[in-house]
Enzyme design. Structure first.
Site, mmCIF file in Angstrom:
data_model
loop_
_atom_site.group_PDB
_atom_site.id
_atom_site.type_symbol
_atom_site.label_atom_id
_atom_site.label_comp_id
_atom_site.label_asym_id
_atom_site.label_seq_id
_atom_site.Cartn_x
_atom_site.Cartn_y
_atom_site.Cartn_z
ATOM 1 N N HIS A 165 76.402 55.293 -2.014
ATOM 2 C CA HIS A 165 75.935 53.965 -2.432
ATOM 3 C C HIS A 165 75.153 53.347 -1.271
ATOM 4 O O HIS A 165 75.560 53.433 -0.111
ATOM 5 C CB HIS A 165 77.131 53.098 -2.803
ATOM 6 C CG HIS A 165 76.772 51.665 -2.987
ATOM 7 N ND1 HIS A 165 75.709 51.276 -3.770
ATOM 8 C CD2 HIS A 165 77.307 50.519 -2.480
ATOM 9 C CE1 HIS A 165 75.607 49.952 -3.732
ATOM 10 N NE2 HIS A 165 76.562 49.474 -2.962
ATOM 11 N N ASN A 218 70.425 46.847 -1.528
ATOM 12 C CA ASN A 218 71.584 47.244 -2.337
ATOM 13 C C ASN A 218 71.289 46.875 -3.793
ATOM 14 O O ASN A 218 71.180 45.698 -4.131
ATOM 15 C CB ASN A 218 72.823 46.503 -1.818
ATOM 16 C CG ASN A 218 74.088 46.851 -2.584
ATOM 17 O OD1 ASN A 218 74.035 47.487 -3.639
ATOM 18 N ND2 ASN A 218 75.230 46.426 -2.068
ATOM 19 N N CYS A 226 79.220 48.168 -7.734
ATOM 20 C CA CYS A 226 78.384 49.212 -7.124
ATOM 21 C C CYS A 226 78.864 50.626 -7.469
ATOM 22 O O CYS A 226 78.140 51.597 -7.246
ATOM 23 C CB CYS A 226 78.334 49.038 -5.615
ATOM 24 S SG CYS A 226 77.759 47.410 -5.149
HETATM 25 N N1 ACO Z 1 70.768 36.253 9.660
HETATM 26 C C1 ACO Z 1 71.173 35.993 10.924
HETATM 27 N N2 ACO Z 1 72.473 35.825 11.259
HETATM 28 C C2 ACO Z 1 73.387 35.945 10.272
HETATM 29 C C3 ACO Z 1 73.017 36.225 8.940
HETATM 30 C C4 ACO Z 1 71.648 36.370 8.649
HETATM 31 N N3 ACO Z 1 71.185 36.652 7.410
HETATM 32 N N4 ACO Z 1 74.142 36.296 8.194
HETATM 33 C C5 ACO Z 1 75.180 36.084 9.023
HETATM 34 N N5 ACO Z 1 74.731 35.866 10.278
HETATM 35 C C6 ACO Z 1 75.505 35.601 11.492
HETATM 36 C C7 ACO Z 1 76.891 35.087 11.182
HETATM 37 O O1 ACO Z 1 76.867 33.694 10.965
HETATM 38 C C8 ACO Z 1 77.645 35.474 12.424
HETATM 39 O O2 ACO Z 1 77.380 34.539 13.432
HETATM 40 P P1 ACO Z 1 78.551 34.076 14.468
HETATM 41 O O3 ACO Z 1 78.924 35.316 15.212
HETATM 42 O O4 ACO Z 1 77.873 33.036 15.295
HETATM 43 O O5 ACO Z 1 79.661 33.569 13.602
HETATM 44 C C9 ACO Z 1 77.009 36.791 12.833
HETATM 45 O O6 ACO Z 1 75.721 36.823 12.184
HETATM 46 C C10 ACO Z 1 77.805 38.010 12.433
HETATM 47 O O7 ACO Z 1 78.217 37.903 11.081
HETATM 48 P P2 ACO Z 1 79.050 39.033 10.376
HETATM 49 O O8 ACO Z 1 79.327 38.624 8.964
HETATM 50 O O9 ACO Z 1 80.223 39.412 11.210
HETATM 51 O O10 ACO Z 1 77.979 40.244 10.392
HETATM 52 P P3 ACO Z 1 78.180 41.740 10.042
HETATM 53 O O11 ACO Z 1 77.860 42.585 11.184
HETATM 54 O O12 ACO Z 1 79.484 42.009 9.340
HETATM 55 O O13 ACO Z 1 77.007 41.971 8.975
HETATM 56 C C11 ACO Z 1 76.803 42.258 6.588
HETATM 57 C C12 ACO Z 1 77.030 41.273 7.737
HETATM 58 C C13 ACO Z 1 75.427 42.850 6.765
HETATM 59 C C14 ACO Z 1 76.906 41.505 5.297
HETATM 60 C C15 ACO Z 1 77.855 43.393 6.655
HETATM 61 O O14 ACO Z 1 79.132 42.847 6.817
HETATM 62 C C16 ACO Z 1 77.880 44.285 5.421
HETATM 63 O O15 ACO Z 1 76.942 44.995 5.127
HETATM 64 N N6 ACO Z 1 79.018 44.303 4.716
HETATM 65 C C17 ACO Z 1 79.249 45.240 3.612
HETATM 66 C C18 ACO Z 1 78.646 44.840 2.344
HETATM 67 C C19 ACO Z 1 78.962 45.899 1.307
HETATM 68 O O16 ACO Z 1 79.122 47.062 1.602
HETATM 69 N N7 ACO Z 1 79.126 45.538 0.063
HETATM 70 C C20 ACO Z 1 79.535 46.618 -0.847
HETATM 71 C C21 ACO Z 1 79.410 46.454 -2.151
HETATM 72 S S1 ACO Z 1 78.528 45.082 -2.744
HETATM 73 C C22 ACO Z 1 78.978 44.986 -4.377
HETATM 74 O O17 ACO Z 1 79.840 45.623 -4.873
HETATM 75 C C23 ACO Z 1 78.244 44.027 -5.183
#
Ligand code: ACO
EC number: 2.3.1.180
Length: 328
Positions: A255, A285, A114
């Protein structure tokens, strides 16, 4: 003294839309969950048969037109991508150059996930300031739909396809030059965002295919926390180094990974919402294409004007991160 100036911006936004409602049909999720956790409402998907170079060439065409230079004046093409048309060769930059009708030009890819567009900008600046090149086409082009596992509900809804491009040119006028770029990495965090199979470490095999190891795997929560911390400190360091405050910035273009990350960084830096460009709701993204697509959006909305001071801030797999400060 030769300086590098950011001359023009362009993008290609694939017309096909995939909404959160479309994901409700294929994974256990909801529009409400995706919107609340990420701010994403929809993303664009390239047509079957279209590759990153097709998207990149279209974005490049627009950037060249807006820079009002002829194609013959371009002496370097750099493509930032982690979804190249081909795993090893030829590079996507070579294919973009050919599609633009440039058959005798230096062309190569940059791989920094990214952060790729900021890395490409840094390389273009170095080539220009050294006097080696005069007009560089930089492209961020991604077809993430090609490396997503559409059964993995923790990643597949986050990403989209698209491309952005810019022309960076030599100038003698310091007042219109790129002020500074900082790029960095830490490979100790390799496991946070990874496509573990298909490369020389785990070559393509039945196991790689069955376990979808050539698709993106991400530890989202850990990545989220590091992204907020790194993006914030990166901007602070850049502003302090140049004795600037957030008042001196006209447009902050981070980003576009997650609206919550953008919001947290904006608040930590006390940057107003009006100054922060947000397109993650529309495009998701798009990795190396996210910053130029966002800049192009603000430009087409009439928000970015000649002479404005712009700050890019990116974070991605590697880990990689970087920021760029420039006059448009
Ligand atoms: N729909 C519904 N529930 C979901 C989904 C979904 N699509 N995905 C995960 N959950 C659930 C999980 O199973 C978890 O359930 P649990 O509490 O029963 O275990 C709960 O939701 C919370 O999961 P988390 O992973 O803790 O959710 P989080 O708030 O962290 O959000 C996300 C996830 C959106 C992926 C976030 O962590 C994020 O945006 N991370 C950063 C990504 C990023 O910046 N990447 C950068 C670069 S990418 C690159 O370089 C290619």
């Amino acid at each position: 003294m030769i300086y590098a100036a950011f001359r023009s911006i362009g993008a290609y936004i694939p017309p096909k839309i995939m909404s959160n409602a479309d994901f409700e049909k294929i994974i256990d999720t909801s529009d409400e969950w995706i919107t609340k956790r990420t701010g994403i409402k929809e993303r664009r998907i390239a047509n079957e048969g279209e590759a990153s170079s097709d998207l990149g060439a279209r974005a490049g065409e627009l950037a060249i037109e807006r820079a009002a230079i002829s194609k013959e004046e371009i002496d370097l093409v750099i493509c930032a991508t982690v979804t190249p048309d081909f795993l090893c060769m030829p590079s996507t930059a070579c294919l973009i150059a050919a599609k633009l009708g440039l058959s005798n030009v230096m062309a190569f890819d940059v791989s920094a996930a990214c952060t790729g567009f900021v890395y490409a900008l840094n390389v273009a600046k170095a080539f220009i300031e050294s006097g080696m090149k005069k007009n560089v086409l930089i492209v961020g082009a991604e077809k993430y739909s090609a490396i997503l596992d559409y059964t993995d509900r923790t990643t597949c809804f986050l990403f989209g396809d698209g491309a952005g491009a810019a022309i960076i040119s030599a100038t003698n006028d310091k007042s219109e030059s790129i002020i500074d770029i900082n790029c960095s990495s830490d490979g100790n965090y390799e496991d946070l965002i990874k496509t573990p199979g298909g490369g020389s470490k785990n070559p393509c095999s039945q196991e790689v295919l069955e376990n979808k190891m050539a698709c993106i795997k991400m530890k989202g929560n850990e990545t989220f926390k590091l992204a907020v911390k790194t993006l914030t400190s990166d901007v602070k360091t850049m502003l302090e180094k140049h004795n600037l405050t957030n008042e001196d910035i006209n447009h902050f273009i981070p980003h576009q990974a997650n609206y919550r990350i953008i919001k947290a960084v904006g608040e930590a830096l006390d940057l107003s919402d009006e100054k922060t460009v947000v397109t993650v709701d529309k495009y998701g993204n798009t990795s190396a294409a996210s910053i130029p697509m966002a800049m192009n959006y603000a430009f087409e909305q009439g928000k970015i004007k000649a002479g404005d001071t712009i700050l890019f801030d990116a974070f991605g797999g590697g880990l990689t991160w970087g920021s760029a400060l420039f006059k448009f």
